[in-house]
Scaffold this active site. Sequence first.
Site, PDB file in Angstrom:
ATOM      1  N   ASN A   7     -45.224  25.465  -5.879  1.00  0.00           N
ATOM      2  CA  ASN A   7     -43.760  25.370  -5.771  1.00  0.00           C
ATOM      3  C   ASN A   7     -43.397  23.939  -5.343  1.00  0.00           C
ATOM      4  OD1 ASN A   7     -41.215  25.305  -4.371  1.00  0.00           O
ATOM      5  ND2 ASN A   7     -41.188  27.534  -4.436  1.00  0.00           N
ATOM      6  N   ASP A   9     -40.255  22.732  -4.816  1.00  0.00           N
ATOM      7  CA  ASP A   9     -38.887  22.617  -4.262  1.00  0.00           C
ATOM      8  C   ASP A   9     -38.767  21.523  -3.196  1.00  0.00           C
ATOM      9  OD1 ASP A   9     -38.282  24.820  -5.780  1.00  0.00           O
ATOM     10  OD2 ASP A   9     -38.074  26.205  -4.098  1.00  0.00           O
ATOM     11  N   HIS A  10     -39.772  21.434  -2.322  1.00  0.00           N
ATOM     12  CA  HIS A  10     -39.670  20.476  -1.209  1.00  0.00           C
ATOM     13  C   HIS A  10     -39.633  19.022  -1.689  1.00  0.00           C
ATOM     14  CE1 HIS A  10     -39.847  23.518   1.684  1.00  0.00           C
ATOM     15  NE2 HIS A  10     -40.906  23.171   2.391  1.00  0.00           N
ATOM     16  N   ARG A  18     -31.598  11.740  -0.130  1.00  0.00           N
ATOM     17  CA  ARG A  18     -31.067  10.409  -0.416  1.00  0.00           C
ATOM     18  C   ARG A  18     -30.139  10.372  -1.610  1.00  0.00           C
ATOM     19  NH1 ARG A  18     -33.177   5.525   1.811  1.00  0.00           N
ATOM     20  NH2 ARG A  18     -32.964   5.999   4.008  1.00  0.00           N
ATOM     21  N   HIS A  43     -37.219  27.017  -7.418  1.00  0.00           N
ATOM     22  CA  HIS A  43     -36.138  27.935  -7.065  1.00  0.00           C
ATOM     23  C   HIS A  43     -34.821  27.207  -7.297  1.00  0.00           C
ATOM     24  CE1 HIS A  43     -34.291  30.695  -3.709  1.00  0.00           C
ATOM     25  NE2 HIS A  43     -33.610  30.729  -4.832  1.00  0.00           N
ATOM     26  N   ARG A  45     -31.335  27.280  -6.646  1.00  0.00           N
ATOM     27  CA  ARG A  45     -30.433  28.011  -5.759  1.00  0.00           C
ATOM     28  C   ARG A  45     -28.992  27.872  -6.229  1.00  0.00           C
ATOM     29  NH1 ARG A  45     -32.727  29.267  -0.459  1.00  0.00           N
ATOM     30  NH2 ARG A  45     -30.581  29.757   0.035  1.00  0.00           N
ATOM     31  N   ARG A  49     -29.254  23.141  -3.547  1.00  0.00           N
ATOM     32  CA  ARG A  49     -29.598  22.243  -2.438  1.00  0.00           C
ATOM     33  C   ARG A  49     -30.870  21.421  -2.692  1.00  0.00           C
ATOM     34  NH1 ARG A  49     -31.438  26.484   2.172  1.00  0.00           N
ATOM     35  NH2 ARG A  49     -29.284  27.088   1.926  1.00  0.00           N
ATOM     36  N   HIS A  50     -31.745  21.910  -3.550  1.00  0.00           N
ATOM     37  CA  HIS A  50     -32.917  21.061  -3.858  1.00  0.00           C
ATOM     38  C   HIS A  50     -33.109  20.918  -5.375  1.00  0.00           C
ATOM     39  CE1 HIS A  50     -34.705  25.044  -3.655  1.00  0.00           C
ATOM     40  NE2 HIS A  50     -34.835  25.055  -2.340  1.00  0.00           N
ATOM     41  N   GLU A  70     -37.612  30.859  -9.868  1.00  0.00           N
ATOM     42  CA  GLU A  70     -37.082  31.760  -8.833  1.00  0.00           C
ATOM     43  C   GLU A  70     -35.577  31.642  -8.834  1.00  0.00           C
ATOM     44  OE1 GLU A  70     -38.512  30.963  -4.928  1.00  0.00           O
ATOM     45  OE2 GLU A  70     -40.592  31.164  -5.523  1.00  0.00           O
ATOM     46  N   THR A 100     -35.076  29.093   4.110  1.00  0.00           N
ATOM     47  CA  THR A 100     -35.895  29.383   2.934  1.00  0.00           C
ATOM     48  C   THR A 100     -35.669  30.856   2.641  1.00  0.00           C
ATOM     49  OG1 THR A 100     -38.144  29.416   2.046  1.00  0.00           O
ATOM     50  CG2 THR A 100     -37.930  29.787   4.412  1.00  0.00           C
ATOM     51  N   THR A 101     -36.343  31.379   1.622  1.00  0.00           N
ATOM     52  CA  THR A 101     -36.144  32.794   1.308  1.00  0.00           C
ATOM     53  C   THR A 101     -36.705  33.622   2.468  1.00  0.00           C
ATOM     54  OG1 THR A 101     -36.560  32.122  -0.945  1.00  0.00           O
ATOM     55  CG2 THR A 101     -36.426  34.468  -0.538  1.00  0.00           C
ATOM     56  N   GLU A 151     -43.902  40.151  -6.460  1.00  0.00           N
ATOM     57  CA  GLU A 151     -44.519  39.122  -5.623  1.00  0.00           C
ATOM     58  C   GLU A 151     -44.395  39.616  -4.194  1.00  0.00           C
ATOM     59  OE1 GLU A 151     -43.371  34.973  -6.097  1.00  0.00           O
ATOM     60  OE2 GLU A 151     -43.913  34.606  -3.992  1.00  0.00           O
ATOM     61  N   HIS A 191     -45.486  32.971   0.206  1.00  0.00           N
ATOM     62  CA  HIS A 191     -44.597  32.573   1.296  1.00  0.00           C
ATOM     63  C   HIS A 191     -45.411  32.363   2.574  1.00  0.00           C
ATOM     64  CE1 HIS A 191     -40.952  31.724   3.400  1.00  0.00           C
ATOM     65  NE2 HIS A 191     -40.298  31.816   2.263  1.00  0.00           N
ATOM     66  N   GLY A 192     -45.410  31.120   3.019  1.00  0.00           N
ATOM     67  CA  GLY A 192     -46.072  30.784   4.276  1.00  0.00           C
ATOM     68  C   GLY A 192     -47.592  30.683   4.184  1.00  0.00           C
ATOM     69  N   GLY A 213     -46.004  26.472  -1.678  1.00  0.00           N
ATOM     70  CA  GLY A 213     -45.239  25.240  -1.730  1.00  0.00           C
ATOM     71  C   GLY A 213     -45.326  24.425  -0.452  1.00  0.00           C
ATOM     72  N   HIS A 214     -44.750  24.961   0.612  1.00  0.00           N
ATOM     73  CA  HIS A 214     -44.569  24.180   1.831  1.00  0.00           C
ATOM     74  C   HIS A 214     -45.857  23.537   2.342  1.00  0.00           C
ATOM     75  CE1 HIS A 214     -42.808  22.987   5.678  1.00  0.00           C
ATOM     76  NE2 HIS A 214     -43.972  23.340   6.177  1.00  0.00           N
TER      77      HIS A 214
HETATM   78  N1  PXP Z   1     -42.516  32.728  -3.174  1.00  0.00           N
HETATM   79  C1  PXP Z   1     -41.168  32.777  -3.020  1.00  0.00           C
HETATM   80  C2  PXP Z   1     -40.434  33.901  -3.651  1.00  0.00           C
HETATM   81  C3  PXP Z   1     -40.492  31.786  -2.289  1.00  0.00           C
HETATM   82  O1  PXP Z   1     -39.157  31.843  -2.162  1.00  0.00           O
HETATM   83  C4  PXP Z   1     -41.242  30.724  -1.730  1.00  0.00           C
HETATM   84  C5  PXP Z   1     -40.539  29.634  -0.984  1.00  0.00           C
HETATM   85  O2  PXP Z   1     -39.707  28.920  -1.811  1.00  0.00           O
HETATM   86  C6  PXP Z   1     -42.630  30.711  -1.931  1.00  0.00           C
HETATM   87  C7  PXP Z   1     -43.246  31.732  -2.634  1.00  0.00           C
HETATM   88  C8  PXP Z   1     -43.489  29.610  -1.399  1.00  0.00           C
HETATM   89  O3  PXP Z   1     -43.487  29.677  -0.013  1.00  0.00           O
HETATM   90  P1  PXP Z   1     -44.031  28.449   0.809  1.00  0.00           P
HETATM   91  O4  PXP Z   1     -43.167  27.281   0.482  1.00  0.00           O
HETATM   92  O5  PXP Z   1     -43.910  28.899   2.233  1.00  0.00           O
HETATM   93  O6  PXP Z   1     -45.454  28.233   0.375  1.00  0.00           O
END
Ligand code: PXP
Length: 239
Positions: A7, A9-10, A18, A43, A45, A49-50, A70, A100-101, A151, A191-192, A213-214
Amino acid sequence: MPQLSINVDHVATVRQARGVKEPDPVTAAAIAELAGADGIVVHLREDRRHIQDRDVKILKQTVKTKLNLEMAATSEMQQIALEIRPQMVTLVPERRQELTTEGGLDVGLHKETLKPFIETLRAEGIAVSLFINPDLEQVKASHWVGADFVEIHTGIFSDAETLEKREMEFERILDAVKLASKLGLGVNAGHGLDYRNISWFRGIKEIEEFSIGHSVVARAVLVGFERAVREMVYLVRSL
Ligand code: PXP
């Protein structure tokens, strides 16, 4: 062997901070693929925002693995998905104030609207995944509404502050994964997840793909920081 989707997004979050052109999530996606990622996730949104519409459009043309979009289950997003035609759409809940979600979709509550929403996407050849908490009722409802995949939300597991809580949540994940697979749903998870807790998932054959992602972007910032500073030190010293 499970697959890994990245992912990005970040990367877009840093760009938007910026309002400039870099770092470009499209470039990050290409690098992720060169490094072996099996797919790219973004994602889009409602508040943009990103990730921007432009990113998703270009990614559809440039991603060589598969693009997972997403999005919230709104008519605006459905229209965009039907135009862009990513390989997969993952429906997520969206609240404007969240960082975040935060939780999974309540599929049971929205099943009457989700069913036709999903059918429309599937009829156009887009696979649909539902981001849900590890809850057996949500798995059953996801099957009922005709999703291809679920998921499983691993955020509570990842954030658990004690081993006991983490083990309890992991059991819930396992139960949800097993039921989803038994019902014929494909299973993703995310997620996480990070460089430490991913080892818990060794040998769970039902999980087809992890979406991360993160932790990857956070690591990239730190792992790449020294080189980036050295390069600027060199330029300044050469003035
Ligand atoms: N899956 C979904 C549905 C999410 O919304 C996210 C965060 O955008 C992720 C996975 C990835 O999570 P993370 O950024 O914590 O790895």
